[in-house]
Design an enzyme around this catalytic site. Structure first.
Site, mmCIF file in Angstrom:
data_model
loop_
_atom_site.group_PDB
_atom_site.id
_atom_site.type_symbol
_atom_site.label_atom_id
_atom_site.label_comp_id
_atom_site.label_asym_id
_atom_site.label_seq_id
_atom_site.Cartn_x
_atom_site.Cartn_y
_atom_site.Cartn_z
ATOM 1 N N ASP A 113 0.427 -17.482 -4.110
ATOM 2 C CA ASP A 113 1.142 -16.511 -4.946
ATOM 3 C C ASP A 113 0.157 -15.837 -5.888
ATOM 4 O OD1 ASP A 113 3.056 -15.000 -6.186
ATOM 5 O OD2 ASP A 113 3.834 -16.636 -7.437
ATOM 6 N N ASP A 120 0.848 -1.200 0.000
ATOM 7 C CA ASP A 120 0.000 0.000 0.000
ATOM 8 C C ASP A 120 0.884 1.252 0.000
ATOM 9 O OD1 ASP A 120 0.913 -0.528 2.623
ATOM 10 O OD2 ASP A 120 -0.674 0.690 3.493
ATOM 11 N N GLU A 177 1.920 -10.126 0.401
ATOM 12 C CA GLU A 177 2.271 -8.711 0.291
ATOM 13 C C GLU A 177 3.780 -8.574 0.496
ATOM 14 O OE1 GLU A 177 -0.367 -6.100 2.444
ATOM 15 O OE2 GLU A 177 0.704 -4.302 1.811
ATOM 16 N N HIS A 192 1.399 -8.828 -3.685
ATOM 17 C CA HIS A 192 0.400 -7.772 -3.426
ATOM 18 C C HIS A 192 1.174 -6.466 -3.260
ATOM 19 C CE1 HIS A 192 -3.585 -6.384 -1.901
ATOM 20 N NE2 HIS A 192 -2.857 -5.548 -1.169
HETATM 21 O O1 9MR Z 1 -3.688 -3.311 0.004
HETATM 22 C C1 9MR Z 1 -3.978 -3.390 1.389
HETATM 23 C C2 9MR Z 1 -2.806 -4.006 2.128
HETATM 24 O O2 9MR Z 1 -1.693 -3.152 2.070
HETATM 25 C C3 9MR Z 1 -3.169 -4.331 3.554
HETATM 26 O O3 9MR Z 1 -2.157 -5.093 4.148
HETATM 27 C C4 9MR Z 1 -4.479 -5.083 3.616
HETATM 28 C C5 9MR Z 1 -4.932 -5.359 5.033
HETATM 29 O O4 9MR Z 1 -5.147 -4.191 5.728
HETATM 30 O O5 9MR Z 1 -5.502 -4.401 2.944
HETATM 31 C C6 9MR Z 1 -5.229 -4.202 1.569
HETATM 32 O O6 9MR Z 1 -6.287 -3.497 1.009
HETATM 33 C C7 9MR Z 1 -7.459 -4.221 0.719
HETATM 34 C C8 9MR Z 1 -8.523 -3.886 1.742
HETATM 35 O O7 9MR Z 1 -8.163 -4.278 3.035
HETATM 36 C C9 9MR Z 1 -9.859 -4.513 1.364
HETATM 37 N N1 9MR Z 1 -10.218 -4.122 0.016
HETATM 38 C C10 9MR Z 1 -9.235 -4.478 -0.990
HETATM 39 C C11 9MR Z 1 -7.911 -3.831 -0.690
HETATM 40 C C12 9MR Z 1 -6.880 -4.171 -1.750
HETATM 41 O O8 9MR Z 1 -6.751 -5.538 -1.973
HETATM 42 O O1 9MR Z 2 2.616 -6.820 9.176
HETATM 43 C C1 9MR Z 2 1.370 -6.560 9.774
HETATM 44 C C2 9MR Z 2 0.870 -7.804 10.459
HETATM 45 O O2 9MR Z 2 1.735 -8.150 11.519
HETATM 46 C C3 9MR Z 2 -0.542 -7.614 10.948
HETATM 47 O O3 9MR Z 2 -1.036 -8.831 11.446
HETATM 48 C C4 9MR Z 2 -1.416 -7.115 9.804
HETATM 49 C C5 9MR Z 2 -2.858 -6.879 10.206
HETATM 50 O O4 9MR Z 2 -2.951 -5.862 11.126
HETATM 51 O O5 9MR Z 2 -0.885 -5.919 9.274
HETATM 52 C C6 9MR Z 2 0.388 -6.065 8.730
HETATM 53 O O6 9MR Z 2 0.831 -4.837 8.276
HETATM 54 C C7 9MR Z 2 0.238 -4.286 7.107
HETATM 55 C C8 9MR Z 2 -0.168 -2.872 7.456
HETATM 56 O O7 9MR Z 2 -1.219 -2.901 8.393
HETATM 57 C C9 9MR Z 2 -0.576 -2.066 6.238
HETATM 58 N N1 9MR Z 2 0.454 -2.104 5.225
HETATM 59 C C10 9MR Z 2 0.763 -3.455 4.830
HETATM 60 C C11 9MR Z 2 1.294 -4.245 5.998
HETATM 61 C C12 9MR Z 2 1.744 -5.634 5.570
HETATM 62 O O8 9MR Z 2 0.689 -6.455 5.209
#
Ligand code: 9MR
Ligand code: 9MR
Length: 584
Positions: free
Chosen positions: A551, A181, A560, A504
């Site tokens: 994947d 993100d 991600e 991701h």
């Molecule tokens: O892209 C987002 C990612 O960086 C986060 O780790 C994840 C969990 O918070 O959320 C992703 O965003 C998704 C969102 O939570 C739900 N709608 C789709 C988004 C993109 O796949």
């Molecule tokens: O790395 C984080 C993981 O430990 C948590 O369980 C998760 C849900 O809160 O979030 C991960 O971090 C995400 C962050 O919230 C948004 N940017 C993407 C990070 C990696 O997925």
């Protein structure tokens, strides 16, 4: 007669096809090995007795060995046999052949085997830079326009103060995108930046000459420090005048899967929290001592960092219990914020870390007593964004800070005790010969960073003792990431015969280039499957802890990328390189 001849021919052809085929049942580091280092592959679900190391032509046997059955790995459900060819030392390109299975993915035996990998892993931070254009001379085909200028960031209602009422605009450009993100989070920046700076602090001779081809490569500061500075400078802009630090700089909602310059929603800084402020204090204190040696090139920086660190630390002392409560904030203020939370209820370790870094930098004993690390002996664990006091241990032990001498022995002993747990498991117990998987809890969101951070602990222990077993177990941690694991993937984009190809990661997905940007470590197996609803058309192949990996770009819970996962990969790969090069 005719029929018989035909069936003989068919079975011969079959046998030789098997011999040529890549087998998914041979798990091996697909990048490779040092000539004088450990070399291990795992054959799964096979009853073969022997294995063969074949040269590139796949005709000549370079080495032959016995497969040693090791049982069943409970987290993958596979039966396993070890193929140990550590005694084979000749550089070259090889595959490992197991009768009945086929060939492994190819790999190399060579000095400096992890140099390109480590450099690529570090270069990903350049690709994550916010607010700047990536030029073709540094980014090649991954060149892109600048995104998120962040020069007009709004103070969210949750972050308002008398001097900065809601809607005030501040400038907070630069830094790195957190992950797949486009937001910037102080808590996660803390451990990520620390880890890169620690790599420099622990292996300065190696990193002094390591070049990454980034815009700053020609200046007189090592590239790893120039890259870290990109985020240190951004972090400095996140401190309010009273010393408190905003938890994050974010959109209200996650951006779509578009290139950075196409993502233009408003950006906010939200509430100042204790965790963010202490993590900030720790990194600024660490920066102050590291950049002090570069005061000619970076005049004033070290002093500014130390001032910022002290101010933050004092704010956190006055505000010791402000946790990040995203739901609460979203109920009270508009817009609601739904991006990453990095929320943490336990704030003791952050305070310990900040006090410890301030102690190492200033030598003031009161910081050491405030850190009260003694109270945690027996309870330190693998570091992560939520758990940072082991980082304090790293800094104190590696700096051998004099005022702590009375206590330093017990801290060293503690570090070695943690390392022993992983070393003994990897070398004596694990069916895969890896430190990873001692507990099911290793397989969480971002599990690959658990593995890499275990590797750092092992390297720290090697540094203290020069006992090669620690180094070998650290190398095994890297082997895991590069293919010797349940799924058989190399979890680093662009490296190995079966790398992750659909991370991701917004730029990798939106740039129109088939392959992802290289050098990224994906999150890895995570039986939590928190992204099920985001993946309606793709299913995880398994929910077994070591196999729960998909994947697919939809899979943010297993696929991600993130700065706090890549930073320990950099430390692990290049720390091993530095040791092998004899350059501390
Ligand atoms: O892209 C987002 C990612 O960086 C986060 O780790 C994840 C969990 O918070 O959320 C992703 O965003 C998704 C969102 O939570 C739900 N709608 C789709 C988004 C993109 O796949
Ligand atoms: O790395 C984080 C993981 O430990 C948590 O369980 C998760 C849900 O809160 O979030 C991960 O971090 C995400 C962050 O919230 C948004 N940017 C993407 C990070 C990696 O997925």
């Amino acid at each position: 007669m005719k029929r018989l001849a035909l069936s003989i021919i068919t079975s011969c052809t079959l046998a030789s096809t098997t011999a040529q085929q890549v087998s998914e049942n041979i798990k091996i580091n697909q990048v490779g090995f040092y000539p004088d280092g450990p070399k291990l592959a795992i054959a799964t679900n096979s009853s073969a007795k022997k294995f063969y190391l074949l040269g590139e032509s796949k005709k000549d046997t370079a080495f032959k060995g016995t497969l040693i059955p090791t049982g069943t790995w409970e987290y993958s459900g596979e039966t396993t046999s070890k193929a140990d060819f550590s005694s084979f030392v000749k550089a070259g390109k090889y595959v490992l052949f197991v009768p009945g299975l086929g060939n492994s993915y190819p790999f190399e035996i060579a000095p400096k085997i992890n140099e390109n990998l480590g450099k690529a892993a570090l270069k990903t931070f350049y690709y994550q830079r916010v607010s700047v254009e990536l030029l073709p001379e540094y980014a090649g085909k991954f060149a892109r326009k600048a995104g998120h200028p962040d020069n007009e960031v709004l103070i969210h209602g949750s972050a308002q103060s008398v001097k900065r009422p809601e809607g005030t605009k501040i400038s907070s450009p630069g830094g790195w995108y957190d992950a797949g993100d486009y937001n910037k989070y102080i808590v996660n920046s803390g451990i990520s930046t620390y880890t890169l700076l620690a790599a420099y602090e622990h292996y300065p001779a190696y990193f002094n000459s390591l070049k990454l081809n980034i815009p700053e490569s020609k200046n007189e500061v090592p590239d790893i420090l120039d890259e870290s500075l990109v985020n240190v400078r951004w972090m400095l802009t996140m401190q309010d005048e009273d010393g408190g630090v905003y938890h994050k700089l974010t959109n209200a909602n996650f951006d779509a899967f578009v290139m950075p310059d196409k993502a233009v929603s408003p950006r906010y800084v939200v509430v100042k929290t204790t965790a963010a402020t202490n993590d900030f204090a720790a990194v600024m204190a660490q920066s102050a001592r590291i950049f002090k040696k570069f005061s000619k090139q970076l005049p004033g920086l070290s002093d500014s960092c130390l001032k910022a660190a002290e101010k933050a630390y004092n704010w956190a002392k006055k505000n010791p219990g402000i946790t990040y409560e995203q739901d609460q904030i979203s109920k009270s203020f508009a817009p609601a914020i739904v991006t990453g939370a990095y929320d943490d209820k336990n704030l003791t370790d952050e305070a310990q870390w900040a006090a410890s870094e301030l102690f190492v930098t200033t030598g003031k004993p009161e910081y050491f007593s405030e850190a009260n690390l003694k109270s945690t002996i027996g309870k330190f664990g693998v570091p992560g964004w939520q758990s940072v006091n082991t980082l304090a241990l790293f800094s104190i032990v590696s700096n051998k800070t004099s005022a702590a001498i009375a206590d330093i022995k017990s801290l060293e002993t503690e570090l070695l005790a943690i390392a022993d747990k992983y070393k003994n498991y990897a070398l004596k117990k694990s069916e895969y010969g890896i430190p990873m998987g001692q507990s099911k809890d290793d397989f969480v969101w971002g599990s690959n960073s658990t593995d890499a951070n275990e590797g750092i602990i092992l390297l720290m222990a090697y540094d203290l003792t020069k006992n090669k077993e620690y180094l070998n177990a650290a190398i095994a941690a890297l082997d895991y990431l590069l293919g010797r694991n349940g799924t058989g993937y190399s979890y680093v984009t662009g490296f190995g015969g079966k790398p992750s190809i659909h991370p991701h990661h917004r730029p990798s997905e939106a740039d129109g280039i088939t392959e992802p940007i290289p050098g990224f470590l994906v999150g890895g197996p995570n039986p939590g499957v928190q992204d099920q609803s985001n993946c309606p058309d793709a299913k995880y192949p398994s929910t077994k802890p070591a196999l729960a990996y998909l994947d697919h770009v939809c899979s943010y819970a297993s696929n991600e990328i993130a700065i706090n996962w890549n930073a320990p990969l950099v430390y692990l790969a290049l720390g091993i390189e530095a040791i092998k090069a004899g350059q501390k």
